[in-house]
Design a protein around this motif. Sequence first.
Motif, PDB file in Angstrom:
ATOM      1  N   LYS A 147       0.832  -1.204   0.000  1.00  0.00           N
ATOM      2  CA  LYS A 147       0.000   0.000   0.000  1.00  0.00           C
ATOM      3  C   LYS A 147       0.863   1.249   0.000  1.00  0.00           C
ATOM      4  N   LYS A 148       0.251   2.369  -0.445  1.00  0.00           N
ATOM      5  CA  LYS A 148       0.856   3.699  -0.359  1.00  0.00           C
ATOM      6  C   LYS A 148      -0.130   4.628   0.332  1.00  0.00           C
ATOM      7  N   TYR A 149       0.401   5.601   1.065  1.00  0.00           N
ATOM      8  CA  TYR A 149      -0.418   6.644   1.692  1.00  0.00           C
ATOM      9  C   TYR A 149       0.210   7.983   1.353  1.00  0.00           C
ATOM     10  N   LEU A 150      -0.596   8.907   0.861  1.00  0.00           N
ATOM     11  CA  LEU A 150      -0.102  10.249   0.559  1.00  0.00           C
ATOM     12  C   LEU A 150      -0.699  11.237   1.550  1.00  0.00           C
ATOM     13  N   LEU A 151       0.165  12.003   2.214  1.00  0.00           N
ATOM     14  CA  LEU A 151      -0.250  13.131   3.038  1.00  0.00           C
ATOM     15  C   LEU A 151       0.230  14.379   2.334  1.00  0.00           C
ATOM     16  N   GLN A 152      -0.674  15.307   2.058  1.00  0.00           N
ATOM     17  CA  GLN A 152      -0.347  16.484   1.258  1.00  0.00           C
ATOM     18  C   GLN A 152      -0.931  17.737   1.895  1.00  0.00           C
ATOM     19  N   ALA A 153      -0.158  18.825   1.855  1.00  0.00           N
ATOM     20  CA  ALA A 153      -0.664  20.094   2.381  1.00  0.00           C
ATOM     21  C   ALA A 153      -1.914  20.505   1.616  1.00  0.00           C
ATOM     22  N   ARG A 154      -2.908  20.934   2.338  1.00  0.00           N
ATOM     23  CA  ARG A 154      -4.151  21.403   1.719  1.00  0.00           C
ATOM     24  C   ARG A 154      -4.067  22.915   1.603  1.00  0.00           C
ATOM     25  N   GLN A 155      -3.906  23.393   0.379  1.00  0.00           N
ATOM     26  CA  GLN A 155      -3.599  24.807   0.182  1.00  0.00           C
ATOM     27  C   GLN A 155      -4.722  25.738   0.634  1.00  0.00           C
ATOM     28  N   GLU A 156      -5.949  25.247   0.622  1.00  0.00           N
ATOM     29  CA  GLU A 156      -7.088  26.121   0.953  1.00  0.00           C
ATOM     30  C   GLU A 156      -7.264  26.291   2.460  1.00  0.00           C
ATOM     31  N   LEU A 157      -6.531  25.530   3.263  1.00  0.00           N
ATOM     32  CA  LEU A 157      -6.788  25.499   4.701  1.00  0.00           C
ATOM     33  C   LEU A 157      -5.466  25.539   5.445  1.00  0.00           C
ATOM     34  N   VAL A 158      -5.256  26.594   6.239  1.00  0.00           N
ATOM     35  CA  VAL A 158      -4.024  26.690   7.015  1.00  0.00           C
ATOM     36  C   VAL A 158      -3.964  25.505   7.978  1.00  0.00           C
ATOM     37  N   GLY A 159      -2.882  24.780   7.935  1.00  0.00           N
ATOM     38  CA  GLY A 159      -2.739  23.618   8.804  1.00  0.00           C
ATOM     39  C   GLY A 159      -3.350  22.355   8.252  1.00  0.00           C
ATOM     40  N   GLY A 160      -4.044  22.439   7.124  1.00  0.00           N
ATOM     41  CA  GLY A 160      -4.806  21.300   6.626  1.00  0.00           C
ATOM     42  C   GLY A 160      -3.967  20.266   5.903  1.00  0.00           C
ATOM     43  N   ILE A 161      -4.385  19.002   6.029  1.00  0.00           N
ATOM     44  CA  ILE A 161      -3.712  17.880   5.375  1.00  0.00           C
ATOM     45  C   ILE A 161      -4.740  17.061   4.604  1.00  0.00           C
ATOM     46  N   ASN A 162      -4.397  16.709   3.356  1.00  0.00           N
ATOM     47  CA  ASN A 162      -5.163  15.714   2.597  1.00  0.00           C
ATOM     48  C   ASN A 162      -4.502  14.360   2.772  1.00  0.00           C
ATOM     49  N   ILE A 163      -5.317  13.314   2.850  1.00  0.00           N
ATOM     50  CA  ILE A 163      -4.787  11.947   2.799  1.00  0.00           C
ATOM     51  C   ILE A 163      -5.436  11.254   1.613  1.00  0.00           C
ATOM     52  N   ILE A 164      -4.588  10.668   0.752  1.00  0.00           N
ATOM     53  CA  ILE A 164      -5.077   9.946  -0.422  1.00  0.00           C
ATOM     54  C   ILE A 164      -4.584   8.514  -0.321  1.00  0.00           C
ATOM     55  N   LEU A 165      -5.498   7.551  -0.541  1.00  0.00           N
ATOM     56  CA  LEU A 165      -5.172   6.142  -0.394  1.00  0.00           C
ATOM     57  C   LEU A 165      -5.121   5.396  -1.723  1.00  0.00           C
ATOM     58  N   ASP A 166      -5.641   5.993  -2.782  1.00  0.00           N
ATOM     59  CA  ASP A 166      -5.692   5.326  -4.084  1.00  0.00           C
ATOM     60  C   ASP A 166      -4.368   5.500  -4.825  1.00  0.00           C
ATOM     61  N   ASP A 167      -3.742   4.383  -5.227  1.00  0.00           N
ATOM     62  CA  ASP A 167      -2.414   4.421  -5.846  1.00  0.00           C
ATOM     63  C   ASP A 167      -2.353   5.299  -7.099  1.00  0.00           C
ATOM     64  N   THR A 168      -3.346   5.169  -7.980  1.00  0.00           N
ATOM     65  CA  THR A 168      -3.353   5.939  -9.226  1.00  0.00           C
ATOM     66  C   THR A 168      -3.465   7.429  -8.939  1.00  0.00           C
ATOM     67  N   PHE A 169      -4.330   7.780  -8.009  1.00  0.00           N
ATOM     68  CA  PHE A 169      -4.519   9.173  -7.612  1.00  0.00           C
ATOM     69  C   PHE A 169      -3.230   9.716  -6.992  1.00  0.00           C
ATOM     70  N   ILE A 170      -2.554   8.908  -6.174  1.00  0.00           N
ATOM     71  CA  ILE A 170      -1.283   9.322  -5.564  1.00  0.00           C
ATOM     72  C   ILE A 170      -0.269   9.637  -6.657  1.00  0.00           C
ATOM     73  N   GLU A 171      -0.148   8.748  -7.623  1.00  0.00           N
ATOM     74  CA  GLU A 171       0.819   8.959  -8.712  1.00  0.00           C
ATOM     75  C   GLU A 171       0.526  10.241  -9.477  1.00  0.00           C
ATOM     76  N   SER A 172      -0.759  10.537  -9.711  1.00  0.00           N
ATOM     77  CA  SER A 172      -1.116  11.769 -10.432  1.00  0.00           C
ATOM     78  C   SER A 172      -0.727  13.018  -9.632  1.00  0.00           C
ATOM     79  N   GLN A 173      -0.778  12.930  -8.308  1.00  0.00           N
ATOM     80  CA  GLN A 173      -0.428  14.080  -7.468  1.00  0.00           C
ATOM     81  C   GLN A 173       1.080  14.287  -7.380  1.00  0.00           C
ATOM     82  N   ILE A 174       1.833  13.204  -7.193  1.00  0.00           N
ATOM     83  CA  ILE A 174       3.283  13.378  -6.998  1.00  0.00           C
ATOM     84  C   ILE A 174       4.030  13.619  -8.304  1.00  0.00           C
ATOM     85  N   SER A 175       3.393  13.318  -9.439  1.00  0.00           N
ATOM     86  CA  SER A 175       4.058  13.565 -10.727  1.00  0.00           C
ATOM     87  C   SER A 175       4.313  15.057 -10.935  1.00  0.00           C
ATOM     88  N   GLN A 176       3.559  15.911 -10.233  1.00  0.00           N
ATOM     89  CA  GLN A 176       3.707  17.364 -10.370  1.00  0.00           C
ATOM     90  C   GLN A 176       4.704  17.947  -9.368  1.00  0.00           C
TER      91      GLN A 176
END
Length: 184
Positions: A147-176
């Motif tokens: 498994k992979k887990y992505l924790l990403q800063a949520r730009q719209e929310l100070v202090g906010g974190i996104n968590i993404i669990l889907d591998d394909t979605f993770i790859e689309s986010q980290i490619s940038q």
Amino acid sequence: MQGEVDIVRISEEQVKILRNVLGERIYFLYSDKLQVELLDEGYVFWANGFAIALSTINQPPGKFRTYINISADYRTCPKDASTYYEFDVNVSGAPLWQEGALQFGKLSSLKVFSDPILMIEIYQNTNKSGEKGRLHDCAMVFYSQTKKYLLQARQELVGGINIILDDTFIESQISQLKRRYTLV
């Protein structure tokens, strides 16, 4: 370009904390108010901050050794009016640094039941030269054998974190993003 690395550098203390995750199993991701959002690519779980509940491989289930608390905040770049995002990472004997959430039972949890974590990658992005506004973004990817887990800063929310669990979605986010650190 040396200044760019200095700006986004994660502290040695935080790297030491994240090294504690390696070889351990993530059981739950705790937050004070877990919310779910459906995007085109899949689901994002998000909150102001998350605590990762860890257990060593030899401990019986339900016996958590420690919690790694992670949130993300923006900082002002000292050289101009731009801002960038960075993680705040600390260790605690309880989930989340917000005592009120613990006292009033306002914790949400996301069960993940991971294999031991084998590797952590830390990503941070940079805008093109001359761009103002958000200068850096940050994300962490935790890898287990299955498994992979992505924790990403949520730009719209100070202090906010996104968590993404889907591998394909993770790859689309980290490619940038640009990988800065790999902990193995």
